[in-house]
Design a protein around this motif. Sequence first.
Motif, PDB file in Angstrom:
ATOM      1  N   ALA A 181       0.805  -1.220   0.000  1.00 24.70           N
ATOM      2  CA  ALA A 181       0.000   0.000   0.000  1.00 24.70           C
ATOM      3  C   ALA A 181       0.840   1.273   0.000  1.00 24.70           C
ATOM      4  O   ALA A 181       0.454   2.270  -0.605  1.00 24.70           O
ATOM      5  CB  ALA A 181      -0.940   0.001   1.211  1.00 24.70           C
ATOM      6  N   SER A 182       1.992   1.257   0.668  1.00 25.94           N
ATOM      7  CA  SER A 182       2.730   2.506   0.881  1.00 25.94           C
ATOM      8  C   SER A 182       4.182   2.480   0.432  1.00 25.94           C
ATOM      9  O   SER A 182       4.813   3.535   0.328  1.00 25.94           O
ATOM     10  CB  SER A 182       2.703   2.873   2.366  1.00 25.94           C
ATOM     11  N   GLY A 183       4.732   1.302   0.214  1.00 22.26           N
ATOM     12  CA  GLY A 183       6.157   1.190  -0.088  1.00 22.26           C
ATOM     13  C   GLY A 183       7.030   1.116   1.148  1.00 22.26           C
ATOM     14  O   GLY A 183       8.242   0.870   1.048  1.00 22.26           O
ATOM     15  N   LEU A 184       6.466   1.313   2.335  1.00 17.11           N
ATOM     16  CA  LEU A 184       7.232   1.250   3.578  1.00 17.11           C
ATOM     17  C   LEU A 184       7.381  -0.203   4.011  1.00 17.11           C
ATOM     18  O   LEU A 184       6.396  -0.946   4.088  1.00 17.11           O
ATOM     19  CB  LEU A 184       6.537   2.056   4.672  1.00 17.11           C
ATOM     20  N   SER A 185       8.599  -0.609   4.313  1.00 14.13           N
ATOM     21  CA  SER A 185       8.899  -1.999   4.637  1.00 14.13           C
ATOM     22  C   SER A 185       9.063  -2.191   6.146  1.00 14.13           C
ATOM     23  O   SER A 185       9.867  -1.494   6.786  1.00 14.13           O
ATOM     24  CB  SER A 185      10.194  -2.419   3.922  1.00 14.13           C
ATOM     25  N   VAL A 186       8.325  -3.134   6.693  1.00 15.27           N
ATOM     26  CA  VAL A 186       8.490  -3.481   8.101  1.00 15.27           C
ATOM     27  C   VAL A 186       9.891  -4.023   8.356  1.00 15.27           C
ATOM     28  O   VAL A 186      10.496  -3.755   9.399  1.00 15.27           O
ATOM     29  CB  VAL A 186       7.411  -4.494   8.528  1.00 15.27           C
ATOM     30  N   GLU A 187      10.440  -4.785   7.411  1.00 15.96           N
ATOM     31  CA  GLU A 187      11.795  -5.306   7.574  1.00 15.96           C
ATOM     32  C   GLU A 187      12.805  -4.174   7.727  1.00 15.96           C
ATOM     33  O   GLU A 187      13.716  -4.248   8.575  1.00 15.96           O
ATOM     34  CB  GLU A 187      12.168  -6.192   6.381  1.00 15.96           C
ATOM     35  N   ASP A 188      12.658  -3.116   6.921  1.00 12.48           N
ATOM     36  CA  ASP A 188      13.560  -1.977   7.047  1.00 12.48           C
ATOM     37  C   ASP A 188      13.397  -1.287   8.398  1.00 12.48           C
ATOM     38  O   ASP A 188      14.384  -0.851   9.012  1.00 12.48           O
ATOM     39  CB  ASP A 188      13.314  -0.975   5.919  1.00 12.48           C
TER      40      ASP A 188
END
Length: 439
Positions: A293-300
Motif C-alpha cells: 500500500a505505501s512502499g514502507l517496509s516493516v523489515e527496514d
Amino acid sequence: MTDQRKTLLILGSMDEFVLLVQRAKERGCRVLVADGYEQGPARAYADASFTVPATSTETLAHLCREHEVGALITSFSDTLFEAGCQVAYAAGLAAPLAPDKLECLRDKERMKEMFSHLGIPYPHSRVAPAEKAERACDGMRFPCVVKPLDGYGSYGVRVVRDADEVRAAAYKAAAESRRAAKVVLEEYDEGREFNMITWISKGRAFPVSIADREKSPRGDGELPHVSRIVYPSRFAERVMAEALRYAQRVADFAGIVNGPLCMQFFWSPESGMHVCEVAGRVFGYEHELLEYASGLSVEDLLLDTALDHEALAARLEAHDALAMEQRSCGLYFHMRDGIVANLAAARTALDAPYVQQSLLYYAEGDVARNARGGKPYAARAFLAATTYEELDVQSEAMFARFSITGAEGEELAIANCIPGGARNDAQDDAPTIRCTGAL
C-alpha cells in the motif's frame, strides 16, 4: 581474520522471516537464526542457524555472547516478542521493553490496569477465576467474550449469549492459560475493528498504518474469524489522532524508546473508541500489506531499530500514514475439521492474476484441525489495487471461488463475508454483512 560485520541474531525461522534475513544480509550483516523449528525456511538464507527453542533464554543468551551478537531482532508473534526481550536482557543487548514491563503487554489483567491508569478506554470487562465466572458476569451486557488471561491468538476464546453458557466457556478458556486459572469476561463490542501499527523512535510514537479488520461469523458460539484485513483503513482519518494518543501513553508508561507498538481497537460514532489490546510486535501474516500500500517496509523498520536510530527517525518522519497511494488486503481462509480430499478449486482461486502472493497450508490427505497446534489458516492471499472498489471486486471473486472438499464430499471451507459489499463509503456507520463463498 576476524569478521568485522555486525552480527544479528534473528529469533524466528519461519516464512515471514525470510525477507528479514535477506535484507539484513543486504545491509552487510552477519545473520544468525534461531528457534525450535528445524525446517524453518529462513535458515537457508542465514550465515548460521541454531535449533534452540525461543524460550530457552540462558542457552540463547550464551549463544549471543559466544558469537559476539550485537543486536537481536524478532517480531510477528507475542511469544517471540516476549522471548526476545528476555534473551536480549539476559545477553546485555538492547531490548524494546524491560522484563518488568512485559506483563503490561502480555497479561490481560495487568494490561487493563494499565489502560485504567492511563485513561485509555477499553471494553467493559472483568477478571475472575473460572469457577466464579458465572457470578462475575452479573450485570454485564451479553453477548460476552470469554478469553484466557494470558493466552495467545484466539485459542480458548468464545462468545457466550447468556450466563448459562459462561461456566463451560470459562473452564475451556482457563485451560489455555499458562500461568493462571483465571479468565477475562468482556462485553462484545459491536463497533468496527482496527489494527494499528505505530513505531516508537526516540520515545515518540509515529503512525505507520491503520487497517480495517473484517470478520466473518463461524456459528456455534465460536468467535467470528478474521477474513479480510484492508490497508489503509477507510476510516483512518477519523480514528488516527485519538488512537495515536493512546499509543503514546502506552509507550511512555512501558518505557519503549525504539521499536514497534501495535494496537487493536474498536470504534463507532455512537460509542467511540475502545482499545482491545496492545503488543510490542508487528502483526504476523499481514505486514507485507503495508509495503504493497505505501512502499514502507516493516523489515527496514526492524533493521533500522536494531542498527541505525537516525535512519529510523528519518524514515518515519518521511512516511504519511494517511496518504498511501495503493490499496491492499489480506484474505484469510478458514476451514472445518476434516480430511482434505480436493484442493483444485482452492488452487485455482489462489492462482488468480491479481494475487500478489498466496500460501495454501494443506495438501490432499492432510487432517485439518482447529485445536491448538493446528495450522493458523486453510490459506491466505494478498491482493493489491489502486481503489477500494477494485479491491472489493477481487476479494468477492476470491471468496466465491475458494473451496476445499472433504473425504465425504463435504465442504470444509468456511464462507467469508465482506461488510457492506463492494463499496467505498466510510460514512456508513453500520455495515450490512453479505456472505459469499463456499457454505
